[in-house]
Write a protein that holds these residues in place. Structure first.
Motif, PDB file in Angstrom:
ATOM      1  N   TRP A 240       0.813  -1.221   0.000  1.00  0.00           N
ATOM      2  CA  TRP A 240       0.000   0.000   0.000  1.00  0.00           C
ATOM      3  C   TRP A 240       0.845   1.269   0.000  1.00  0.00           C
ATOM      4  O   TRP A 240       0.360   2.339  -0.371  1.00  0.00           O
ATOM      5  N   LYS A 243       1.290   2.575  -3.483  1.00  0.00           N
ATOM      6  CA  LYS A 243      -0.014   2.956  -4.034  1.00  0.00           C
ATOM      7  C   LYS A 243      -0.506   4.284  -3.443  1.00  0.00           C
ATOM      8  O   LYS A 243      -1.042   5.135  -4.153  1.00  0.00           O
ATOM      9  N   GLY A 597      -3.806   1.817  -8.229  1.00  0.00           N
ATOM     10  CA  GLY A 597      -2.772   2.601  -7.564  1.00  0.00           C
ATOM     11  C   GLY A 597      -1.410   2.411  -8.207  1.00  0.00           C
ATOM     12  O   GLY A 597      -0.387   2.397  -7.526  1.00  0.00           O
ATOM     13  N   ILE A 598      -1.385   2.282  -9.510  1.00  0.00           N
ATOM     14  CA  ILE A 598      -0.131   2.084 -10.255  1.00  0.00           C
ATOM     15  C   ILE A 598       0.003   3.215 -11.266  1.00  0.00           C
ATOM     16  O   ILE A 598      -0.961   3.569 -11.953  1.00  0.00           O
TER      17      ILE A 598
END
Length: 863
Positions: A240, A243, A597-598
């Motif tokens: 996370w 991200k 989240g990339i």
């Protein structure tokens, strides 16, 4: 007086060819194109008259007032220094924020679509974070940003951080020197800075950036809760961190873009309330202010909103955050909902069809004024144009339902009226496409714009489905998404829409030059005519080749060597882009990046690997001549050929004539076509398809010559097809060599249709008879040609429709022919801005006419 085509006998009737517009009979052939521009309003007439074109010829800007600005390089450098120690993706977002917060805004008279990417409309920005070599070239030129000392200091700062510095470390000095010759292969992207992108415009116009910000905030909140779960699990919890940084960077970028657009709104309002004397313009400026306050922050509500939101997005993705060529999007389908609101329903920003056409004309002039800070090499290979700006229209939706609309027609009509070289247009051809729209496509071509170029709708759609099978996250294009494609630059189709689009040129676009490879195959990999160095592996003394197959395999080895190196350079660039050249704004408007989240430079959902063999036909024709005269008929030896080539055929004219008159591509000749078909499918496509690129899919060839056929021709020695050293190469990926297609247009189509395997796209240039196309039968003949082309399953075709008389007149008096546009190869250009060397290659192309035999082959119905 205009030339009228001679009558013919066809199916028992005498066919006359009177002009569609009888008044044109009074216009001399030499002056036709100067009489075809018809801006639809007084406003677009004024805008065109004062348009600040940024065309280049032989690498130099035609307008001496054009120069580089310093603001962008200054502001991104400030931010880079100030953000040291922060995550790289955050630093990229802060860089964009600093540029947008501090940059000078440009608001010009008469404009309705506003916004520019540099501090002055005569300027363009530079990108030292990409290639210090490209910036250094500007610093040494008349176009240097001022003060030049500051620019030099900035460039020096970036040398250690630039993509060029990072990429070069992973190649040997020998490899770099081979690539920098740009004769068997293109220089790497980390040295040129050249790029292209297909932004997901759809999320901007449909969602608005405020919604995208809320989505990113929601993702961060969710991630933080996941990280707080008990018991802690590092194997998933640590993921996370990266991200969260990506989502934070999206928020920074989107807020900066909203603030920048609203700065434009305030500027327009200030001018309206304090400086504008004309009441009508004052009201218009207030409307402009209202629009820029609303978009791109909020969803678009009408057609004016959509044009403006699209333009702001374009500037960020193609010029301000990073340089990228192209104008890739499916414009008619993107704008159609807003066209319906404003033109059909008249429920918001009500307007007429004519108003929509004017919006198209204004957008085209914005593009025509857009300057690109690309390297000298790329200025040289796009002569007569600003850059490669290409949009896509037409085609089909899911189930092969016609996607053409009144918006499609407005785009075509605006292009026909205003007559600009850019943006070029691609029309996806399918039998279900409505005839009304196809007539407008024809009129643009007939009037000599060189566009729309035509792509085969089914081939492109099925190709998107094929590539989706190789998706690394098993989320390639769905069938519906496969129908929503546009060209990512000149020739290669790619998915458009809310996600899975082409984000960077590492996915494709590296060029390889078979004509030059043919030359070095005959010298054991050594370049004797240009660089004087070993450009490829040692493949043996050609005079020792006992069979044609040995020659074939030697070529294969040279081609595989260059192709692998070019694509390796692309993928190494992509690696560093994902680490140091992230695109937070692009990520924020891509549904996949938002969901996962990339960053956009890292995420690849839809593979689309493609690279460009250019000058393939010179090499192919050479193989045919060698096989026939040396190995089959044994009329000459390889040693004699090598001797003649080293002499540039001097003293060997009789021998050259025999090689020149050997069978050539494009004449439906079984002997030549069998060899050349194998060449395309076994070597050009076969070897490339063995490569796996960053996105995990196969790489296929896209033959698109652009202006490189001139550039590489000048660096290529004499070749066995009878060509002299320094002569231009072939001008299309699969086009016959200029002047050698002597059996008419249908023979060309038959030859080209034989190559079907292992190809992604191939450019076919054709030049059509002006008197035939401007006659009352022009559309029917062209339509039957296109129907035949479609049935033969050919990927692409583009046309020149301009007379030799007019081009020669323009060479003598260029000042009288400013509206003469020609199709070069993948792009259209102002003829008088092309160097004479290039002009002559266009004049030398055979003009295809249509006699009774051709009409019979095409099964043309004439009344």
């Amino acid at each position: 007086m205009a030339t009228v085509a001679e009558s013919i006998k066809y199916r028992g009737k005498k066919i006359e060819f009177p002009l569609t517009n009888p008044q044109e009979i009074e216009i001399a052939d030499e002056a036709l194109h100067e009489n075809l521009a018809r801006p639809s309003t007084e406003r677009t007439k004024r805008l065109k008259a004062r348009c600040r074109w940024k065309h280049a010829a032989a690498g130099e800007f035609v307008d001496s007032d054009v120069r580089a600005g310093i603001e962008r390089m200054r502001f991104i450098t400030e931010a880079h220094k100030a953000s040291a120690g922060q995550p790289e993706v955050i630093r990229r977002a802060l860089g964009l924020q600093n540029i947008l917060n501090k940059s000078t805004l440009v608001l010009q008279q008469d404009e309705f679509i506003i916004g520019y990417h540099a501090e002055d409309p005569e300027m363009f920005p530079l990108y030292p974070e990409l290639s210090y070599m490209a910036v250094q070239d500007y610093l040494m030129s008349d176009y240097a940003p001022q003060p030049v000392e500051e620019a030099a200091e900035i460039n020096e700062y970036w040398k250690r951080y630039s993509m060029q510095a990072k990429g070069e470390r992973y190649f040997t000095q020998e490899e770099l020197l081979q690539m920098y010759q740009v004769s068997t292969m293109e220089a790497p992207g980390f040295a040129t800075g050249y790029n292209s992108i297909c932004p997901p415009y759809e999320t901007v116009v449909q969602d608005g950036l405020l919604k995208r910000i809320e989505m990113a905030k929601g993702k961060i909140e969710h991630a933080q809760k996941e990280m707080q779960k008990i018991p802690w699990n590092a194997t998933t919890g640590l993921d996370w961190i990266g991200k969260i940084d990506v989502w934070k960077s999206m928020i920074i970028a989107d807020e900066a873009v909203i603030n920048w657009a609203r700065r434009h709104a305030r500027l327009a309002k200030i001018v309206a309330e304090n400086f504008e004397p004309d009441p009508a313009r004052r009201e218009e400026l207030l409307e402009i202010a209202e629009i820029s306050h609303r978009v791109p922050a909020e969803p678009c509500r009408g057609l004016k909103d959509a044009f403006q939101a699209k333009w702001y997005t374009y500037l960020i993705c193609h010029a301000i955050d990073r340089y990228a060529s192209g104008y890739a999007h499916k414009e008619d389908e993107l704008l159609e909902p807003y066209y319906n609101i404003s033109v059909k329903e008249k429920s918001f920003q009500p307007m007429t069809y004519a108003d929509a056409v004017e919006m198209v004309e204004m957008e085209r002039l914005k593009i025509s004024e857009h300057g690109a800070g690309k390297s000298r090499a790329y200025r040289e290979i796009f002569p007569g144009s600003n850059d490669l700006f290409i949009l896509t229209i037409g085609g089909t939706k899911l189930g092969y339902v016609d996607a053409c609309s009144d918006m499609t027609d407005a785009i075509l009509e605006g292009a026909r009226n205003i007559r600009t070289t850019e943006p070029s247009i691609v029309f996806r051809w399918h039998p279900v496409g409505r005839e009304k729209t196809k007539r407008l496509v024809f009129e643009c071509i007939r009037d000599g714009l060189g566009y729309p170029s035509i792509k085969h709708d089914v081939i492109g759609t099925e190709q998107m489905k094929y590539y989706s099978k190789f998706s690394k996250n098993n989320n390639g294009a769905t069938d519906a998404e496969a129908h929503y494609w546009g060209l990512v630059l000149c020739m290669s189709p790619g998915v458009c829409g809310r996600r899975k689009t082409h984000k960077t040129r590492s996915e494709g676009g590296g060029s390889i030059f078979p004509a030059k490879m043919m030359e070095i195959v005959l010298a054991d990999g050594f370049d004797w005519s240009y660089s004087g160095m070993q450009l490829g592996p040692h493949t043996g003394d050609p005079t020792e080749f006992k069979t044609f197959e040995q020659l074939w395999e030697a070529f294969r080895a040279q081609y595989a060597y260059a192709t692998s190196k070019v694509i390796r350079a692309k993928d190494i660039m992509r690696y560093f882009e994902s680490k140091f050249l992230q695109m937070p704004f692009v990520s924020s408007i891509d549904d996949g990046c938002m969901e996962l989240g990339i960053d956009a430079m890292e995420l690849s959902e839809q593979p689309n690997g493609w690279h460009n063999p250019i000058t393939t036909v010179v090499a192919a024709n050479s193989l045919v001549a060698i096989k026939k005269l040396i190995y089959d008929e044994k009329k000459y030896t390889m040693a004699q050929l090598v001797t003649a080539l080293r002499a540039n055929w001097s003293g060997f004219e009789d021998m050259r004539q025999e090689f020149l008159n050997a069978p050539k591509w494009g004449n439906d000749d079984d002997y030549a076509d069998a060899i050349i078909k194998d060449f395309y499918e076994d070597i050009i496509g076969g070897e490339m398809s063995k490569i796996t690129n960053y996105s995990g899919g196969p790489v296929l060839p896209v033959g698109q010559a652009v202006g490189l056929y001139m550039e590489i021709g000048s660096r290529t020695g004499p070749t066995p097809d009878g060509r002299f050293g320094g002569d231009a190469g072939d001008d299309g990926g699969i086009s016959p060599y200029m002047g050698t297609d002597k059996k008419g247009p249908t023979a060309v189509l038959k030859s080209v249709s034989k190559v079907q395997k292992n190809q992604k796209a191939n450019l076919l240039n054709q030049r059509l008879s002006v008197p035939i196309m401007r006659s009352v039968h022009g559309f029917d003949i062209w339509k039957s040609y296109m129907d035949t082309w479609e049935k033969l399953n050919i990927d692409h075709v583009q046309f020149n429709c301009v007379s030799t008389a007019e081009m020669k007149a323009a060479q003598k008096e260029p000042e009288k022919h400013q509206d003469l546009i020609v199709r070069v190869s993948g792009f259209s250009a102002r003829f008088v801005d092309i160097p004479t060397y290039g002009q002559n290659t266009i004049i030398a192309r055979n003009e295809q006419s249509f006699g009774s035999n051709e009409l019979e082959d095409l099964n043309t119905e004439l009344n």
